[in-house]
Design a protein around this motif. Structure first.
Motif, PDB file in Angstrom:
ATOM      1  N   LYS A   1     -15.109 -10.434  16.946  1.00  0.00           N
ATOM      2  CA  LYS A   1     -15.913 -10.555  18.116  1.00  0.00           C
ATOM      3  C   LYS A   1     -17.399 -10.862  17.960  1.00  0.00           C
ATOM      4  CE  LYS A   1     -16.778  -7.522  21.218  1.00  0.00           C
ATOM      5  NZ  LYS A   1     -16.279  -6.793  22.500  1.00  0.00           N
TER       6      LYS A   1
ATOM      7  N   ASP B   1     -17.792 -13.913  20.271  1.00  0.00           N
ATOM      8  CA  ASP B   1     -18.338 -13.531  21.477  1.00  0.00           C
ATOM      9  C   ASP B   1     -19.447 -14.594  21.881  1.00  0.00           C
ATOM     10  OD1 ASP B   1     -16.499 -11.583  21.781  1.00  0.00           O
ATOM     11  OD2 ASP B   1     -17.935 -10.186  22.277  1.00  0.00           O
TER      12      ASP B   1
ATOM     13  N   ARG C   1     -19.190 -17.431  24.766  1.00  0.00           N
ATOM     14  CA  ARG C   1     -19.955 -17.332  25.792  1.00  0.00           C
ATOM     15  C   ARG C   1     -20.815 -18.402  25.979  1.00  0.00           C
ATOM     16  NH1 ARG C   1     -22.056 -13.203  24.079  1.00  0.00           N
ATOM     17  NH2 ARG C   1     -20.979 -11.618  25.014  1.00  0.00           N
ATOM     18  N   LYS C   2     -21.093 -19.222  24.978  1.00  0.00           N
ATOM     19  CA  LYS C   2     -22.092 -20.372  24.932  1.00  0.00           C
ATOM     20  C   LYS C   2     -21.284 -21.546  25.663  1.00  0.00           C
ATOM     21  CE  LYS C   2     -25.343 -23.206  22.776  1.00  0.00           C
ATOM     22  NZ  LYS C   2     -26.183 -23.330  21.157  1.00  0.00           N
TER      23      LYS C   2
ATOM     24  N   GLY D   1     -18.209 -19.451  28.618  1.00  0.00           N
ATOM     25  CA  GLY D   1     -18.595 -18.578  29.580  1.00  0.00           C
ATOM     26  C   GLY D   1     -18.258 -17.166  29.424  1.00  0.00           C
ATOM     27  N   GLU D   2     -18.769 -16.159  30.093  1.00  0.00           N
ATOM     28  CA  GLU D   2     -18.704 -14.718  29.846  1.00  0.00           C
ATOM     29  C   GLU D   2     -16.921 -14.558  30.236  1.00  0.00           C
ATOM     30  OE1 GLU D   2     -19.388 -11.036  28.754  1.00  0.00           O
ATOM     31  OE2 GLU D   2     -20.740 -12.604  28.975  1.00  0.00           O
ATOM     32  N   SER D   3     -16.390 -15.121  31.205  1.00  0.00           N
ATOM     33  CA  SER D   3     -14.994 -14.681  31.675  1.00  0.00           C
ATOM     34  C   SER D   3     -14.165 -14.858  30.461  1.00  0.00           C
ATOM     35  CB  SER D   3     -14.542 -15.445  32.905  1.00  0.00           C
ATOM     36  OG  SER D   3     -14.696 -16.891  32.661  1.00  0.00           O
TER      37      SER D   3
ATOM     38  N   LEU E   1     -14.191 -14.526  27.583  1.00  0.00           N
ATOM     39  CA  LEU E   1     -14.237 -13.178  26.360  1.00  0.00           C
ATOM     40  C   LEU E   1     -13.043 -12.223  26.576  1.00  0.00           C
ATOM     41  CD1 LEU E   1     -17.971 -12.872  26.118  1.00  0.00           C
ATOM     42  CD2 LEU E   1     -16.422 -14.026  24.489  1.00  0.00           C
TER      43      LEU E   1
ATOM     44  N   ASN F   1      -9.013 -15.212  27.797  1.00  0.00           N
ATOM     45  CA  ASN F   1      -9.327 -15.440  26.591  1.00  0.00           C
ATOM     46  C   ASN F   1      -7.948 -16.425  25.700  1.00  0.00           C
ATOM     47  OD1 ASN F   1      -8.254 -12.946  26.667  1.00  0.00           O
ATOM     48  ND2 ASN F   1      -7.642 -13.075  24.589  1.00  0.00           N
TER      49      ASN F   1
END
Length: 288
Positions: free
Chosen positions: A53, A57, A61-62, A65-67, A69, A74
């Motif tokens: 990760k 990660d 994320r880039k 997006g955060e979701s 992860l 995922n």
């Protein structure tokens, strides 16, 4: 036997399956490529965990997006990550190992002692030509896919005013994954003899292409059937993948990983049979 093979794809395929059964060492190069694919799937499967990760990660994320992860989102991007790496493997690794398999098949057919390391190392001087052949085949595949996507875009743009075009668009959109498999088979046919000729005769890429088209021109129907028949085995994988939500992927996202791994194994078997058949055909031609 050769005369029968020349007029029957099934005879050529049966000969190839029999050779693989008698000499399972032929599967080694294809199994190695499959192992690399499965290893990549495993890496992505465990990417949300430490220490993987740390690398994945920020990237995920880039890009997404955060979701994405976190579970279960995922798993939605895992196929996309895998296919991106699959392209790299296809270009830089798969062609070399197909050449290795071709040399093993030649040694088996000629009843020579198998020196696996020497056969692989003997291909290194021809690697650049194998690499170019892999790049060309990938570019042709991408061109076919892009052409299909462009056609879909045109139909979507002009289909709003026509019920017929709208129906055609929906059919073609649903058929897209199956058309991709067909395009893959077409590309294999269009480049079927190139890497085997580089491996067997140490030809440069332009020489291999010329030799390939000479052989393909005289055996188009036979080679097309020889490639297409095993390719049909992959269609159930596509069917499962496209209906994954209906059969459990919604409540069990890990099912996507199972489908990816299953697809890798099926491709291993298809490639082994097809390239054994193509190599046997070339060796038969050289005997005449």
């Amino acid at each position: 036997m050769l005369k029968t093979i020349k007029h029957s794809a099934l005879s050529l395929l049966n000969l190839s399956v029999g050779m693989i059964r008698s000499h399972p060492i032929i599967l080694l190069p294809f199994s190695t490529v499959a192992f690399l694919h499965l290893f990549i799937i495993e890496i992505f499967y465990f990417s949300p965990r430490y220490p993987l990760k740390v690398f994945f990660d920020p990237l995920i994320r880039k890009l997404w997006g955060e979701s994405y992860l976190h579970y279960p989102a995922n798993f939605l991007i895992l196929p996309q990550l895998f296919y991106s790496c699959q392209i790299v493997l296809f270009i830089f690794v798969t062609g070399l190992f197909i050449g290795w398999a071709v040399k093993i098949i030649e040694a088996v057919e000629q009843k020579r002692k198998l020196q696996l390391g020497r056969l692989l190392m003997g291909l290194l001087p021809s690697y650049i030509h194998i690499l170019v052949a892999s790049v060309l085949s990938f570019l042709v595949f991408r061109a076919l896919i892009k052409s299909y996507e462009l056609l879909l875009l045109k139909l979507n743009t002009f289909g709003s005013g026509s019920q017929t075009l709208s129906v055609v668009y929906k059919i073609m959109l649903e058929a897209g994954p199956y058309v991709s498999v067909l395009f893959g088979a077409i590309v294999i046919i269009l480049f079927a003899f190139v890497i085997p000729l580089i491996a067997l005769e140490k030809k440069k890429i332009h020489q291999a292409l010329l030799g390939h088209f000479r052989l393909l021109f005289s055996s188009w129907g036979l080679i097309s059937r020889t490639v297409l028949i095993p390719t049909f085995i992959y269609l159930p994988v596509v069917l499962l993948r496209e209906n994954s939500l209906a059969i459990g992927a919604g409540s069990l996202p890990e099912f996507r990983v199972v489908l990816l791994a299953f697809g890798v194994v099926i491709v291993l078997m298809i490639d082994a049979v097809v390239y054994t058949a193509v190599t046997n055909f070339i060796l038969g031609e050289k005997k005449e």
